[in-house]
Write a protein that holds these residues in place. Structure first.
Motif, PDB file in Angstrom:
ATOM      1  N   ARG A  50       6.345 -16.791 -21.287  1.00 14.28           N
ATOM      2  CA  ARG A  50       6.406 -15.369 -21.614  1.00 14.28           C
ATOM      3  C   ARG A  50       6.489 -14.574 -20.321  1.00 14.28           C
ATOM      4  O   ARG A  50       5.813 -14.893 -19.340  1.00 14.28           O
ATOM      5  CB  ARG A  50       5.178 -14.927 -22.411  1.00 14.28           C
ATOM      6  N   VAL A  51       7.307 -13.552 -20.322  1.00 12.08           N
ATOM      7  CA  VAL A  51       7.368 -12.608 -19.210  1.00 12.08           C
ATOM      8  C   VAL A  51       6.315 -11.531 -19.444  1.00 12.08           C
ATOM      9  O   VAL A  51       6.280 -10.898 -20.504  1.00 12.08           O
ATOM     10  CB  VAL A  51       8.771 -11.997 -19.072  1.00 12.08           C
ATOM     11  N   ILE A  52       5.445 -11.354 -18.458  1.00 11.22           N
ATOM     12  CA  ILE A  52       4.308 -10.439 -18.556  1.00 11.22           C
ATOM     13  C   ILE A  52       4.674  -9.110 -17.908  1.00 11.22           C
ATOM     14  O   ILE A  52       5.135  -9.076 -16.760  1.00 11.22           O
ATOM     15  CB  ILE A  52       3.073 -11.054 -17.859  1.00 11.22           C
ATOM     16  N   GLY A  53       4.419  -8.007 -18.625  1.00 13.31           N
ATOM     17  CA  GLY A  53       4.848  -6.700 -18.123  1.00 13.31           C
ATOM     18  C   GLY A  53       3.735  -5.702 -17.905  1.00 13.31           C
ATOM     19  O   GLY A  53       3.998  -4.494 -17.812  1.00 13.31           O
ATOM     20  N   SER A  54       2.487  -6.165 -17.792  1.00 10.74           N
ATOM     21  CA  SER A  54       1.356  -5.235 -17.747  1.00 10.74           C
ATOM     22  C   SER A  54       1.158  -4.570 -16.388  1.00 10.74           C
ATOM     23  O   SER A  54       0.396  -3.620 -16.275  1.00 10.74           O
ATOM     24  CB  SER A  54       0.068  -5.958 -18.163  1.00 10.74           C
ATOM     25  N   MET A  55       1.832  -5.065 -15.343  1.00  5.74           N
ATOM     26  CA  MET A  55       1.764  -4.404 -14.031  1.00  5.74           C
ATOM     27  C   MET A  55       2.945  -3.452 -13.891  1.00  5.74           C
ATOM     28  O   MET A  55       4.088  -3.822 -14.157  1.00  5.74           O
ATOM     29  CB  MET A  55       1.789  -5.438 -12.898  1.00  5.74           C
ATOM     30  N   VAL A  56       2.647  -2.217 -13.461  1.00  7.23           N
ATOM     31  CA  VAL A  56       3.705  -1.212 -13.365  1.00  7.23           C
ATOM     32  C   VAL A  56       3.963  -0.749 -11.941  1.00  7.23           C
ATOM     33  O   VAL A  56       4.906   0.012 -11.700  1.00  7.23           O
ATOM     34  CB  VAL A  56       3.383   0.003 -14.255  1.00  7.23           C
ATOM     35  N   ASP A  57       3.152  -1.213 -10.989  1.00  6.44           N
ATOM     36  CA  ASP A  57       3.352  -0.814  -9.593  1.00  6.44           C
ATOM     37  C   ASP A  57       2.501  -1.729  -8.714  1.00  6.44           C
ATOM     38  O   ASP A  57       1.626  -2.446  -9.209  1.00  6.44           O
ATOM     39  CB  ASP A  57       2.943   0.654  -9.377  1.00  6.44           C
ATOM     40  N   PHE A  58       2.790  -1.695  -7.431  1.00  2.51           N
ATOM     41  CA  PHE A  58       2.021  -2.466  -6.441  1.00  2.51           C
ATOM     42  C   PHE A  58       2.102  -1.628  -5.176  1.00  2.51           C
ATOM     43  O   PHE A  58       3.164  -1.495  -4.581  1.00  2.51           O
ATOM     44  CB  PHE A  58       2.654  -3.848  -6.263  1.00  2.51           C
ATOM     45  N   VAL A  59       0.987  -1.026  -4.777  1.00  2.00           N
ATOM     46  CA  VAL A  59       1.032  -0.103  -3.648  1.00  2.00           C
ATOM     47  C   VAL A  59       1.306  -0.861  -2.354  1.00  2.00           C
ATOM     48  O   VAL A  59       1.014  -2.055  -2.247  1.00  2.00           O
ATOM     49  CB  VAL A  59      -0.280   0.705  -3.515  1.00  2.00           C
ATOM     50  N   PRO A  60       1.886  -0.219  -1.354  1.00  2.00           N
ATOM     51  CA  PRO A  60       2.103  -0.889  -0.065  1.00  2.00           C
ATOM     52  C   PRO A  60       0.796  -1.461   0.477  1.00  2.00           C
ATOM     53  O   PRO A  60      -0.284  -0.907   0.263  1.00  2.00           O
ATOM     54  CB  PRO A  60       2.629   0.245   0.824  1.00  2.00           C
ATOM     55  N   VAL A  61       0.940  -2.595   1.173  1.00  2.00           N
ATOM     56  CA  VAL A  61      -0.246  -3.258   1.727  1.00  2.00           C
ATOM     57  C   VAL A  61      -0.628  -2.515   3.003  1.00  2.00           C
ATOM     58  O   VAL A  61      -0.328  -2.924   4.121  1.00  2.00           O
ATOM     59  CB  VAL A  61       0.022  -4.755   1.961  1.00  2.00           C
ATOM     60  N   ASP A  62      -1.313  -1.423   2.787  1.00  2.00           N
ATOM     61  CA  ASP A  62      -1.735  -0.510   3.851  1.00  2.00           C
ATOM     62  C   ASP A  62      -3.037   0.135   3.390  1.00  2.00           C
ATOM     63  O   ASP A  62      -3.116   0.632   2.252  1.00  2.00           O
ATOM     64  CB  ASP A  62      -0.665   0.566   4.075  1.00  2.00           C
ATOM     65  N   PRO A  63      -4.067   0.132   4.226  1.00  2.01           N
ATOM     66  CA  PRO A  63      -5.364   0.662   3.775  1.00  2.01           C
ATOM     67  C   PRO A  63      -5.297   2.059   3.177  1.00  2.01           C
ATOM     68  O   PRO A  63      -5.925   2.323   2.151  1.00  2.01           O
ATOM     69  CB  PRO A  63      -6.215   0.621   5.044  1.00  2.01           C
ATOM     70  N   GLN A  64      -4.534   2.940   3.798  1.00  2.00           N
ATOM     71  CA  GLN A  64      -4.508   4.320   3.292  1.00  2.00           C
ATOM     72  C   GLN A  64      -3.816   4.405   1.936  1.00  2.00           C
ATOM     73  O   GLN A  64      -4.203   5.218   1.078  1.00  2.00           O
ATOM     74  CB  GLN A  64      -3.842   5.240   4.315  1.00  2.00           C
ATOM     75  N   ALA A  65      -2.810   3.574   1.715  1.00  2.00           N
ATOM     76  CA  ALA A  65      -2.141   3.554   0.412  1.00  2.00           C
ATOM     77  C   ALA A  65      -3.080   3.016  -0.663  1.00  2.00           C
ATOM     78  O   ALA A  65      -3.108   3.517  -1.798  1.00  2.00           O
ATOM     79  CB  ALA A  65      -0.874   2.707   0.486  1.00  2.00           C
ATOM     80  N   VAL A  66      -3.847   1.986  -0.323  1.00  2.00           N
ATOM     81  CA  VAL A  66      -4.799   1.416  -1.278  1.00  2.00           C
ATOM     82  C   VAL A  66      -5.885   2.434  -1.608  1.00  2.00           C
ATOM     83  O   VAL A  66      -6.247   2.631  -2.777  1.00  2.00           O
ATOM     84  CB  VAL A  66      -5.418   0.116  -0.711  1.00  2.00           C
ATOM     85  N   ILE A  67      -6.412   3.108  -0.584  1.00  2.00           N
ATOM     86  CA  ILE A  67      -7.457   4.123  -0.794  1.00  2.00           C
ATOM     87  C   ILE A  67      -6.929   5.242  -1.689  1.00  2.00           C
ATOM     88  O   ILE A  67      -7.616   5.686  -2.624  1.00  2.00           O
ATOM     89  CB  ILE A  67      -7.940   4.673   0.553  1.00  2.00           C
TER      90      ILE A  67
END
Length: 490
Positions: free
Chosen positions: A98-115
């Motif tokens: 099955r193709v899973i579609g529950s993720m809609v974004d992934f922020v850049p791997v950068d502390p300020q983007a994660v915060i």
């Protein structure tokens, strides 16, 4: 020819492949998840996908996040696929995808983007799969490791953190200062009382730089404990080829897993939660006994078979389980020494659970590997074996098998199997472990001198005696003789 996976090609996938029937564009994010590895995508992401398929909880979509360099590579691969993942359940009665579609974004791997992502008031849960060793626990004291260089950095630079916990603090500070409610922090890692451990790390780090924030977190932020379970092997060319050849999908980062999932959570989510009970998750007042059952019987069972199997040259877990000595050793250790340390759980049969575990380990379709089970022993032994040993000692229970497991690990740490083949290092402390193990050739207690692993257990005379006897047996007569001696009660 395999179809390259992305949002525009979903309709082109073979009919046998499941895919989102819901409108992904209508999903709204409610969770930031840190650590988008195989386990998360086989477990939490699948539960949410099932929920969305029912038309429920569609304001709880996932945003991925990461803090390590390797997370950036995962983000790049998933971005090319519009955050979609193929999950193949390795059922011996027939594989399904099955193709899973529950993720809609992934922020850049950068502390300020994660915060910034965590600070968004729409985010009501921040969840974590950062491995058992990622919580800055001091092995000597079992408390918070305030002296760790990463922690020292984040305490001195709270606005420019390196760790996920520093990022959580920065985001919580922003929400507090803006008058917004805090998110719930939900650990999904395999460690005892994962919510309590996570809470301690977050609050103790806050205490170092902002005591007022630490007090606010203690009063306002929830850290529910949880128990998670789904055997999920690493993805290699073998798994990518399986997805391509069997299901006609070109997926750069597919996931394969067993056809079993379990998720038991404390129902403590002040800002709300998805109705995961509708797709099989269990919400309870106290998850501790369920958690302990899984950590000791399943994770402890993995450790029990890992090192003797590696020394005997087994590569796949199902091949090890097909070895009568290994499977008999596992059952005997579980029944004689591991299960007796557990308190009864109403409605739960430990015997039935052990039968389930044995059948899961023996599933040939999963293709789980002994090297994966052997990974990171210096972090896993103190979580999956040594607490069981400590409880058995405290209650005057049998410990010969648990001492035997530690002896197998010691012999493995020499980094050669019984045929003389080299074992590749797979622990951050491999070199030190090898020195301890080689020294134990002449003095068995030299291995127990590793205080960061054994702590006060190293000084227990009963454990010292049992370990010395069992290690000598492995060193002089080998793995099979040691197992036979245990099985016979010698």
């Amino acid at each position: 020819m395999a179809v390259t996976l992305n949002a525009s090609t979903l309709a082109d996938l073979p009919d046998a492949v499941g895919r989102p029937g819901y409108d992904r564009a209508a999903l709204r994010p409610g969770i930031v998840h840190v650590g988008v590895g195989n386990f998360h995508r086989a477990h939490m992401a699948c539960y949410l996908d099932q929920l969305f398929e029912m038309g429920e909880g569609q304001d709880w979509a996932l945003i991925g996040a990461g803090v390590r360099p390797g997370d950036a590579a995962m983000r790049d691969r998933l971005a090319a696929q519009d955050w979609l993942t193929t999950v193949v359940e390795l059922d011996p009665n027939g594989l399904n995808a099955r193709v899973i579609g529950s993720m809609v974004d992934f922020v850049p791997v950068d502390p300020q983007a994660v915060i910034a992502a965590m600070a968004d008031p729409a985010i009501r849960i921040v969840s974590l799969t950062i491995t058992e060793g990622g919580y800055y626990v001091d092995a000597k004291t079992d408390g918070f490791d305030a002296a760790h260089p990463d922690i020292a950095h984040d305490a001195a630079h709270p606005d420019a953190p390196k760790t996920v916990f520093g990022m959580i603090l920065a985001a919580l500070r922003r929400r507090r200062d803006a008058g917004a409610e805090p998110f719930t922090v939900m650990s999904c890692d395999n460690l005892p009382e994962n919510g309590h451990v996570c809470a301690r790390t977050v609050t103790e780090l806050a205490q170092l730089s902002d005591p007022a924030l630490a007090d606010w977190i203690r009063r306002k932020v929830a850290f529910p404990n949880s128990m998670v379970d789904c055997i999920t092997p690493a993805t290699s060319d073998r798994e990518r080829a399986l997805v391509s050849d069997r299901f006609g999908i070109s997926d750069a980062v597919p996931v394969v897993c067993e056809p079993f999932r379990q998720w038991v959570l404390e129902d403590h989510f002040p800002q709300g939660r998805p109705p995961l009970e509708k797709v099989g998750a269990e919400f309870v007042g106290d998850v501790s006994q369920h958690e302990l059952m899984k950590l000791r019987i399943l994770n402890g069972g993995h450790a029990a078979i890992a090192y003797p199997s590696a020394l005997l040259g087994h590569h796949f877990v199902h091949d090890a389980m097909a070895d009568p000595q290994i499977s008999a050793w596992l059952r005997a250790l579980e029944e004689r020494e591991i299960i007796p340390t557990l308190q009864p759980i109403p409605g739960v049969s430990y015997d039935d659970y052990l039968d389930l575990i044995v059948s899961r380990f023996a599933n040939p379709e999963v293709g789980d590997t002994i090297p994966r089970l052997c990974l990171d022993g210096s972090n896993r032994q103190p979580k999956f074996i040594l607490p069981t040993l400590a409880d058995a000692l405290k209650n005057d229970g049998d410990i010969d098998g648990l001492a035997q497991e530690v002896a197998f690990w010691c012999r493995y740490c020499e980094r050669t199997d019984e045929a003389g083949n080299e074992i590749a290092p797979n622990d951050d402390n491999s070199d030190a472990l090898r020195e301890y193990a080689i020294a134990a050739r002449h003095d068995p207690l030299a291995f127990l001198a590793n205080e960061t692993v054994f702590g006060p257990l190293a000084a227990n005379p009963r454990f010292q005696d049992a370990f010395a006897r069992k290690l000598k047996l492995v060193q002089t007569q080998g793995v099979r003789a040691a197992i036979d001696a245990y099985l016979s009660g010698a």
